[in-house]
Write an enzyme that holds these catalytic residues in place. Structure first.
Site, short mmCIF file in Angstrom:
data_model
loop_
_atom_site.label_atom_id
_atom_site.label_comp_id
_atom_site.label_asym_id
_atom_site.label_seq_id
_atom_site.Cartn_x
_atom_site.Cartn_y
_atom_site.Cartn_z
N LYS A 123 0.79 -1.26 0.02
CA LYS A 123 -0.01 0.01 -0.07
C LYS A 123 1.14 1.10 0.00
O LYS A 123 1.37 1.86 1.02
CB LYS A 123 -0.92 0.19 1.24
N GLU A 128 8.24 1.44 12.12
CA GLU A 128 9.48 2.43 12.11
C GLU A 128 8.91 3.87 11.75
O GLU A 128 8.24 4.13 10.94
CB GLU A 128 10.32 2.08 10.78
N CYS A 179 13.34 10.45 8.08
CA CYS A 179 12.93 10.13 9.56
C CYS A 179 14.38 10.20 10.50
O CYS A 179 14.27 10.64 11.74
CB CYS A 179 12.32 8.77 9.82
N GLU A 190 8.99 16.73 16.09
CA GLU A 190 9.50 16.15 14.60
C GLU A 190 8.93 17.07 13.59
O GLU A 190 7.83 17.26 13.50
CB GLU A 190 9.25 14.71 14.53
#
Length: 480
Positions: free
Chosen positions: A177, A251, A285, A385
């Site tokens: 996906k 993750e 990330c 973040e």
């Protein structure tokens, strides 16, 4: 505008069961470049059913591992032939500079594919173990089943390869996906799976929105979910998997620290930090976004970072000379600008950058590379973040305080330390809570090394032998 009206399910290109579509917008021109069929929940049900048939009844999980490795090698050869096309597609849909797309988005994916095949070739798929009570034990490593691989938009090809290839090598079937921001490269990859001769249903590709993604990860026909994305979304995925006792690896986000010790060269630190995250405009990330520096040398480090980021060429991502392109969406651009405003409002010193468009650009979702200095660890830009080209320079007074600040975060994905003394750097590395770490470099994505985080950065590992084992169950067989 390109039109892609089918999904790849059960080894065939099929029309979706709904009239939903994804409009792909160029981050550089802000104009539509493609329309892609979007899978709805009924299409996901079809994809899971096809994967279940491929796993429960088909040949793929029952092949000798060497045969699966051979197929992956064939796929890698086909992938290499279309690597330039894939890079062009990623640049168009995501705004990744073409040089970065060729090197990291696609080149790293190709080398990782071959490296994972090497790991599988040398892997012990079966082990004889002497039992305590005089009976031998045979340990077999068997595929976990049907895998839902949910991919983010920032590094779509590389992250797809880190999930799908180990799953295939293990003998699993996959429902892939891709993110709605990056469906085009996934469709090219689907054509390569077909061309490589994978049995029908072994890989199914269903671009979809987030609601349909939620249907996939909660599906009772899924045996394992491998998800990369934000920490907030990861918590939702984990909860959905818990209801079905579905295996899951996550993750998630990061706020990684680069610790410059008192003997580190500011210019070298700045060069490494620039390399760690600016290629995708900070949308990585494990980018080093908190730069911890000795208070006595804080201005030297801030000036070096300002000079390094000011020199970045921000321009049309299709230009080979461009070093940084736009952010992926207007929503992401606005989010990063809000963080920059928060840094100014909370009293950090703006060294370079800001919320204005870069010089020479009057459209596109761009943000100037931005450096804040004199950042307090409690400030928003030091804690959350941002996922954009924004660095926070945080002063510290001794090494113990540097480690404490590095660990004072909900995240634990990556980090680095910079020093002329490698032994000293390794000592710091042992004290920082992170799943991956670099000494005198931003963490390098070596396919031999497991990658993943701790704390709110998730759990589970990708790459290396450990990444392959994430798609395997261990069966113990006692022999009289």
């Amino acid at each position: 505008m390109d039109e892609h009206g089918t999904l790849f399910i059960g080894g065939r290109w099929v029309a979706p069961r709904t009239d939903q579509a994804i409009e792909v917008i160029s981050p550089h021109t802000e104009e539509p470049i493609a329309r892609v069929a979007a899978a709805g929940p009924p299409d996901v049900d079809d994809a899971v059913a096809a994967a279940r048939r491929a796993f429960d009844e088909g040949p793929w999980p029952r092949l000798d591992p060497a045969e699966r490795i051979e197929t992956v090698r064939r796929l890698a050869g086909l992938y290499g032939e279309r690597r330039d096309e894939l890079a062009d597609v990623i640049t168009a849909e995501l705004g990744a500079p073409i040089s970065f797309a060729r090197r990291a988005q696609v080149g790293l994916a190709l080398s990782t594919m071959n490296a994972l095949a090497d790991i599988a070739r040398n892997y012990a798929w079966q082990e004889d173990r002497p039992g305590v009570y005089g009976r031998d034990v045979l340990l077999r490593k068997e595929p976990v089943g049907v895998v839902a691989a949910v991919i983010p938009w920032n590094m779509p090809q590389f992250l797809t390869i880190t999930k799908v290839i180990p799953a295939l090598l293990a003998g699993c079937a996959v429902v892939l996906k891709p993110a709605p921001e990056s469906p085009l490269d996934a469709l090219v990859l689907a054509a390569l799976f077909e061309q490589a001769g994978l049995p029908p249903g072994v890989v199914n590709v269903v671009p979809a929105d987030r609601d349909t993604s939620a249907h996939l990860v909660a599906h009772p026909g899924i045996d394992k979910v491998s998800f990369t994305g934000s920490t907030a979304a990861g918590r939702q995925v984990a909860a959905a998997c818990a209801r079905n006792l579905t295996r899951v690896s996550l993750e998630l986000g990061g706020k990684s620290a680069a610790i410059a010790l008192d003997d580190a060269d500011p210019a070298a630190v700045a060069a490494a930090v620039r390399l760690s995250g600016m290629g995708m405009a900070g949308q990585i990330c494990n980018a080093l976004t908190r730069v911890l520096v000795p208070a006595a040398r804080a201005d030297d480090h801030a000036d070096a970072l300002g000079a390094a980021l000011s020199a970045i060429r921000v321009a049309d991502p299709a230009d080979p000379a461009t070093e940084m392109g736009p952010l992926v969406t207007r929503r992401q651009q606005e989010r990063v600008r809000r963080y920059i405003d928060a840094g100014v409002r909370e009293g950090a010193r703006l060294v370079v950058g800001g919320t204005d468009l870069p010089a020479g650009l009057d459209r596109g979702w761009y943000v100037r590379p931005t450096v804040f200095s004199a950042v307090d660890p409690a400030m928003t830009v030091a804690r959350e973040e941002i996922f954009g080209p924004v660095l926070a320079v945080i002063p510290y007074h001794d090494q113990n305080e540097a480690v404490r600040i590095a660990n004072d975060t909900e995240y634990g994905l990556a980090g680095s330390v910079f020093t002329a003394d490698t032994a000293r750097g390794l000592d710091v590395a042992r004290q920082v809570r992170a799943g991956t770490f670099g000494v005198n470099q931003g963490y390098s994505m070596d396919p031999a090394a497991p990658f993943g985080g701790v704390k709110s950065s998730g759990y589970g590992r990708e790459l290396g032998r450990e990444g392959l084992e994430g798609y395997l169950d261990i069966k113990s067989i006692s022999i009289a």
